[in-house]
Design a protein around this motif. Structure first.
Motif, PDB file in Angstrom:
ATOM      1  N   GLU A   1     -11.939  71.485  28.759  1.00 17.85           N
ATOM      2  CA  GLU A   1     -11.230  72.710  29.140  1.00 17.85           C
ATOM      3  C   GLU A   1     -10.336  72.510  30.358  1.00 17.85           C
TER       4      GLU A   1
ATOM      5  N   ARG B   1      -2.805  70.995  23.877  1.00 14.88           N
ATOM      6  CA  ARG B   1      -3.882  71.771  23.242  1.00 14.88           C
ATOM      7  C   ARG B   1      -3.834  71.603  21.716  1.00 14.88           C
TER       8      ARG B   1
ATOM      9  N   HIS C   1      -5.211  68.131  21.022  1.00 10.32           N
ATOM     10  CA  HIS C   1      -6.641  68.117  21.350  1.00 10.32           C
ATOM     11  C   HIS C   1      -7.461  68.745  20.223  1.00 10.32           C
TER      12      HIS C   1
ATOM     13  N   LEU D   1      -5.091  66.827  29.475  1.00 11.52           N
ATOM     14  CA  LEU D   1      -6.099  67.789  29.024  1.00 11.52           C
ATOM     15  C   LEU D   1      -7.346  67.029  28.593  1.00 11.52           C
TER      16      LEU D   1
END
Length: 284
Positions: A204, A179, A182, A201
């Motif tokens: 979402e 995350r 990202h 990932l």
């Protein structure tokens, strides 16, 4: 050949001194070979030397069906790394980059623009050209391996697909790292965790793919095998859970033998007289 996966950068021979053999490798070379084995139209841009090590890398690429038409042969020694295997895990010792550093040409950038996915990484020494690669490539993949956060923070905004290695991480730690990366810009982030599998990932969606039980002989190149299979799945527009599971299983299977993808050469042959090395071959 229709080139769908173009890799740019490093090559090396991994010298297993305990075994008296060497194998061709390097992140960009390994990803090209594994991508080709998994069905991608693969090409490689990089530089090999005029010694036996350079011949081993070039011959392996040609044998594997990777397009080498933009590969350079430069007078001098090829890159090498000395490797020990301890309880199945590769440990890098002394190495030298040889002639492997190079500048991309207009012809290279034309090939970059024509490919579906372009891959390079932290061992390829192209960071000063990464912005130009990013601008030219339809989708740019980058292997950050185990580099520190400040390195990732600098270059992740330039890439579309980011691969990160955290061998001792838990799934929760890998997800947090995915995350974080990202948020820097990449559309897809994959974090590999060695025997723990991988976390992916995209948007979402977060997926964890556990690694299947494997009799490990040598982990060298397993991460590159993961990337080659992952990128081939992306070219085919596979769902994230499908491609992450396939990439993790494929990487695990690569640990069953020595070297990144085979093509063993005796170290004794490295002292043999060398005929002039052949130039790159366009296998299209």
């Amino acid at each position: 050949m229709n080139v769908t996966l173009l890799t740019v950068g490093d090559n090396v021979v991994d010298r297993y001194l305990q075994l008296g053999v060497l194998y061709p490798g390097g992140n960009a070379v390994n990803v090209a070979v594994h991508g080709r084995r998994c069905g991608a139209g693969a090409a490689y841009i990089g530089t090999v030397g005029t010694d036996v090590a350079g011949r081993a890398v070039l011959d392996a690429l040609v044998a594997e069906g990777v397009d080498t038409s933009l590969l350079r042969v430069v007078e001098g020694p090829n890159a090498y790394a000395d490797v020990r295997v301890v309880d199945g895990n590769r440990v890098f010792e002394h190495g030298d980059p040889g002639v492997s550093r190079f500048r991309l040409t207009p012809a290279d950038f034309a090939a970059v623009a024509a490919a579906t996915i372009v891959h390079t990484g932290e061992c390829s020494m192209v960071e000063d050209q990464l912005a130009d690669l990013s601008a030219a490539a339809p989708r740019l993949s980058f292997d950050f391996s185990e580099r520190p956060d400040d390195y990732i923070d600098t270059y992740a905004p330039l890439v579309d697909i980011a691969i990160r290695s955290l061998p001792s991480a838990t799934v929760e730690e890998a997800e947090r790292e995915a995350r974080r990366i990202h948020a820097l810009g990449p559309e897809l982030v994959a974090v590999t965790m060695g025997a723990g599998g991988a976390v992916g990932l995209r948007g979402e969606q977060v997926v964890h793919a556990p690694a299947p039980a494997t009799a490990v002989v040598d982990t060298l190149g397993a991460g590159d095998a993961f990337i080659g299979r992952l990128l081939t799945g992306l070219i085919d527009d596979a769902p994230l859970d499908t491609l992450l599971g396939a990439a993790t299983a494929y990487a695990s299977s690569s640990c069953a033998s020595f070297g990144a993808f085979g093509h063993e050469t005796s170290l004794e042959q490295s002292t043999a007289p060398l005929n002039p090395i052949h130039k790159g071959v366009d296998l299209s």
